[in-house]
Design a protein around this motif. Structure first.
Motif, mmCIF file in Angstrom:
data_model
loop_
_atom_site.group_PDB
_atom_site.id
_atom_site.type_symbol
_atom_site.label_atom_id
_atom_site.label_comp_id
_atom_site.label_asym_id
_atom_site.label_seq_id
_atom_site.Cartn_x
_atom_site.Cartn_y
_atom_site.Cartn_z
ATOM 1 N N LEU A 1 1.223 -1.151 -0.337
ATOM 2 C CA LEU A 1 -0.457 -0.080 0.046
ATOM 3 C C LEU A 1 1.177 1.215 -0.063
ATOM 4 O O LEU A 1 0.869 2.062 -0.756
ATOM 5 C CB LEU A 1 -1.310 -0.225 1.269
ATOM 6 N N ALA A 2 1.909 1.336 0.564
ATOM 7 C CA ALA A 2 3.360 2.187 0.847
ATOM 8 C C ALA A 2 3.663 2.876 -0.426
ATOM 9 O O ALA A 2 3.521 3.626 -0.887
ATOM 10 C CB ALA A 2 3.894 2.397 1.870
ATOM 11 N N LEU B 1 1.978 1.818 -3.527
ATOM 12 C CA LEU B 1 1.448 1.617 -4.060
ATOM 13 C C LEU B 1 1.564 3.858 -4.116
ATOM 14 O O LEU B 1 1.190 4.251 -4.930
ATOM 15 C CB LEU B 1 0.038 1.422 -4.303
ATOM 16 N N VAL B 2 1.246 4.016 -2.875
ATOM 17 C CA VAL B 2 1.177 5.448 -2.564
ATOM 18 C C VAL B 2 2.266 5.952 -3.428
ATOM 19 O O VAL B 2 2.263 7.517 -4.137
ATOM 20 C CB VAL B 2 0.990 5.785 -0.972
ATOM 21 N N ALA B 3 3.495 5.785 -2.902
ATOM 22 C CA ALA B 3 4.719 6.755 -3.360
ATOM 23 C C ALA B 3 4.695 6.460 -4.970
ATOM 24 O O ALA B 3 4.732 7.760 -6.152
ATOM 25 C CB ALA B 3 5.961 5.648 -3.141
ATOM 26 N N GLY C 1 1.710 6.257 -6.847
ATOM 27 C CA GLY C 1 0.417 7.457 -7.452
ATOM 28 C C GLY C 1 1.283 8.574 -7.237
ATOM 29 O O GLY C 1 1.134 9.480 -7.966
ATOM 30 N N GLY C 2 1.717 8.810 -5.934
ATOM 31 C CA GLY C 2 2.243 10.122 -6.308
ATOM 32 C C GLY C 2 3.451 10.237 -6.886
ATOM 33 O O GLY C 2 3.777 11.580 -7.587
ATOM 34 N N TRP D 1 1.486 10.714 -10.475
ATOM 35 C CA TRP D 1 1.052 12.387 -10.286
ATOM 36 C C TRP D 1 1.587 13.653 -11.335
ATOM 37 O O TRP D 1 1.778 14.406 -11.706
ATOM 38 C CB TRP D 1 0.088 12.706 -8.805
ATOM 39 N N MET E 1 2.796 12.190 -1.168
ATOM 40 C CA MET E 1 2.614 10.616 -0.794
ATOM 41 C C MET E 1 3.719 9.860 -1.084
ATOM 42 O O MET E 1 3.962 8.839 -0.750
ATOM 43 C CB MET E 1 1.675 11.152 -2.257
ATOM 44 N N GLY F 1 4.860 7.000 1.153
ATOM 45 C CA GLY F 1 5.279 6.153 1.056
ATOM 46 C C GLY F 1 6.871 5.359 0.952
ATOM 47 O O GLY F 1 6.591 4.378 1.231
#
Length: 537
Positions: free
Chosen positions: A428-429, A431-433, A435-436, A439, A468, A472
């Motif tokens: 999850l971490a 994925l957050v990283a 995603g950031g 972006w 993010m 992450g």
């Protein structure tokens, strides 16, 4: 009342004979063969004698050349059947005088006495009734070997021993050392007669009898009274008849003789076995053995492999996903030792180094130390047999220990509960990283092509995509570091559990192949001692 006493005596003798046989069987292969053979011979003679006439008491006259034994035999039996002559030796074959001959034939056949005469009534000898067999025997110091062998054989078979000595040779060391002293345990069925007292002056008889009694005391026959007789004048003959008749009437001679034989055989077995009480197996001995064997089969090597394997598996499952793939290149030590696999452990073998000279020396040392400890206090033969029993499975021990290690449940395929939790959070971490980063990448592309860029949400002045990525990465790294510490603690716990299970497996193998044989031999030793004590009465 007499019948009840006889029954009790027979029962006690039967128990002692059974105990002697138990002791002989328990001592087989451990004790001196000569002592075991003597016990067997006693048991064989006892079985034969007890199967023959119990109504007849066999009394043997034993003496050295020139003691006047045959003349005394004739005087006691009131016969001239025994040959008497100046030429020596006179008696070549044993002669039997039998009173109440019915049932005596099998007994005399067993005694191997061919010359047999039926005795007539003799005052003082046959008044009390009861079967009696008087034997006149060859000289036990005869120059003819066959005569000596006959006398020695029958000395082991008769119920009552009458030792006939004369004033000239009564103190002869050879007579006492070679013939009388070996029967010192048979005092209850022994009569000692000083014949030819007519050749002594009246004042000399008492000192000679006292001297003979003193010598007999040193022979172990101090309780046997000495009777002075003369076959020529008849002095003391009536008293000798009364003593023989008393033995016949009591009907205890056969049992007393056999009981003495059993006591002698038991003493001989006891001397061969030696004295001492074995220490036995204690819990500390088991622990010391298991620890020594565990060291020899590299238990700590396996424990270290369990610890390392746990930490490696934890890294593969909870490490930062960006870098955890690198752990795949590290070899799992449990797989290298063939201890992480599926299937029945009964057919598994480890890949630990085979028992070489050093490992075998360690195994031997551990077993030897155990055997020495549990056999402390035992006599020489039994200590040797206990040691041999402990080492009896030496060839099978290395394979059994390897199988014990291979079959131990090391929980190698068991996953810790926290691994999937950390793994999910790590992904999850990530994925957050990611995603950031995506972006930020979109914003960078839009800016590069001079396209309108939407305003980016900010948190305390920081762009949300940047937060993010940072969050992450930081969370992933923190979790990876935390998992290292948690994995280290878990590895120590699993290693301790593995050590316990491995030692338990080693202990089971040691119990089966080392401790159990030693305990069985110790039990055999104690059973032997109990049987020997019962046989000795």
């Amino acid at each position: 009342m007499s019948r009840h006493r006889d029954a009790r005596t027979d029962s006690a003798l039967a128990r002692r004979l059974a105990a002697l046989n138990d002791a002989r069987e328990l001592g087989e292969g451990r004790l001196d063969d000569a002592a075991l053979q003597q016990a067997y011979d006693v048991l064989d003679r006892a079985a034969s004698r007890r199967s023959l006439s119990a109504d007849h008491t066999v009394v043997g006259f034993f003496g050295a050349t020139g003691s006047g034994k045959s003349s005394l035999f004739n005087a006691v039996a009131a016969t001239d059947a025994a040959r008497v002559a100046v030429r020596r030796p006179t008696t070549a074959e044993p002669l039997a005088m039998v009173w109440q001959p019915e049932g005596s034939v099998p007994l005399l056949d067993w005694l191997e006495v061919a010359e047999r005469r039926e005795g007539g009534p003799v005052s003082g000898l046959t008044d009390g009734g009861g079967g009696l067999v008087l034997l006149d025997l060859p000289d036990f110091d005869s120059v003819r070997r066959a005569h000596r062998e006959t006398a020695e054989r029958l000395a082991g078979q008769v119920d009552v021993l009458v030792w006939v000595v004369d004033p000239q040779k009564y103190a002869d060391a050879a007579i006492h050392n070679e013939f009388i002293r070996p029967f010192s345990a048979h005092a209850a069925v022994t009569l000692v007669v000083l014949n030819q007292v007519d050749r002594l002056a009246g004042a000399e008889v008492k000192p000679v009898l006292e001297s003979l009694s003193s010598i007999l005391d040193r022979d172990g026959l101090g309780n046997v009274s000495v009777l002075g007789v003369s076959a020529v004048t008849g002095e003391g003959v009536d008293e000798l008849r009364r003593r023989v008749a008393g033995v016949v009437k009591a009907k205890q001679a056969q049992s007393a003789r056999l009981a003495a034989d059993v006591a002698v055989a038991a003493a001989r077995l006891g001397a061969a076995a030696g004295a001492g009480e074995t220490a036995g197996v204690h819990q500390q001995d088991r622990k010391a053995l298991a620890a020594g064997l565990a060291d020899a089969v590299h238990v700590e090597t396996v424990v270290s492999a369990v610890r390392t394997s746990y930490r490696l598996e934890a890294t593969r499952r909870t490490g930062w996903p960006v870098t955890r793939w690198m752990s795949r290149f590290r070899k799992d030590p449990l797989r290298r030792l063939s201890l992480r696999r599926e299937g029945s452990s009964a057919v598994n073998r480890t890949s630990l180094p085979p028992a070489g000279a050093a490992e075998q020396a360690q195994l031997d040392s551990a077993v030897r130390d155990f055997a020495d400890a549990v056999s402390v206090g035992a006599s020489g033969p039994w200590r040797a047999s206990i040691r041999a029993a402990a080492r009896s499975n030496r060839a099978a021990l290395p394979d059994a220990l390897d199988q014990a290690v291979a079959s131990a449940d090391l929980k190698a395929n068991t996953r810790a509960w926290w691994w999937p939790v950390f793994s999910v959070v790590q992904w999850l971490a990530l994925l957050v990283a990611v995603g950031g980063l995506a972006w930020l990448g979109v914003l960078a592309v839009l800016g590069y092509f001079q396209m309108p860029v939407l305003d980016v949400a900010r948190e305390q002045g920081w762009p949300l995509p940047t937060l993010m990525v940072a969050a992450g990465v930081v969370v992933g790294i923190v979790l990876a570091v935390a998992s290292k510490f948690i994995a280290a603690a878990g590895a120590r716990g699993r290693a301790a559990s593995a050590r316990r299970r491995l030692r338990e497996g080693v202990s089971v193998a040691a119990e089966l192949l080392v401790v159990a044989p030693a305990e069985a031999e110790i039990a055999r030793c104690r059973a032997f001692q109990e049987a020997l004590a019962a046989a000795g009465g």
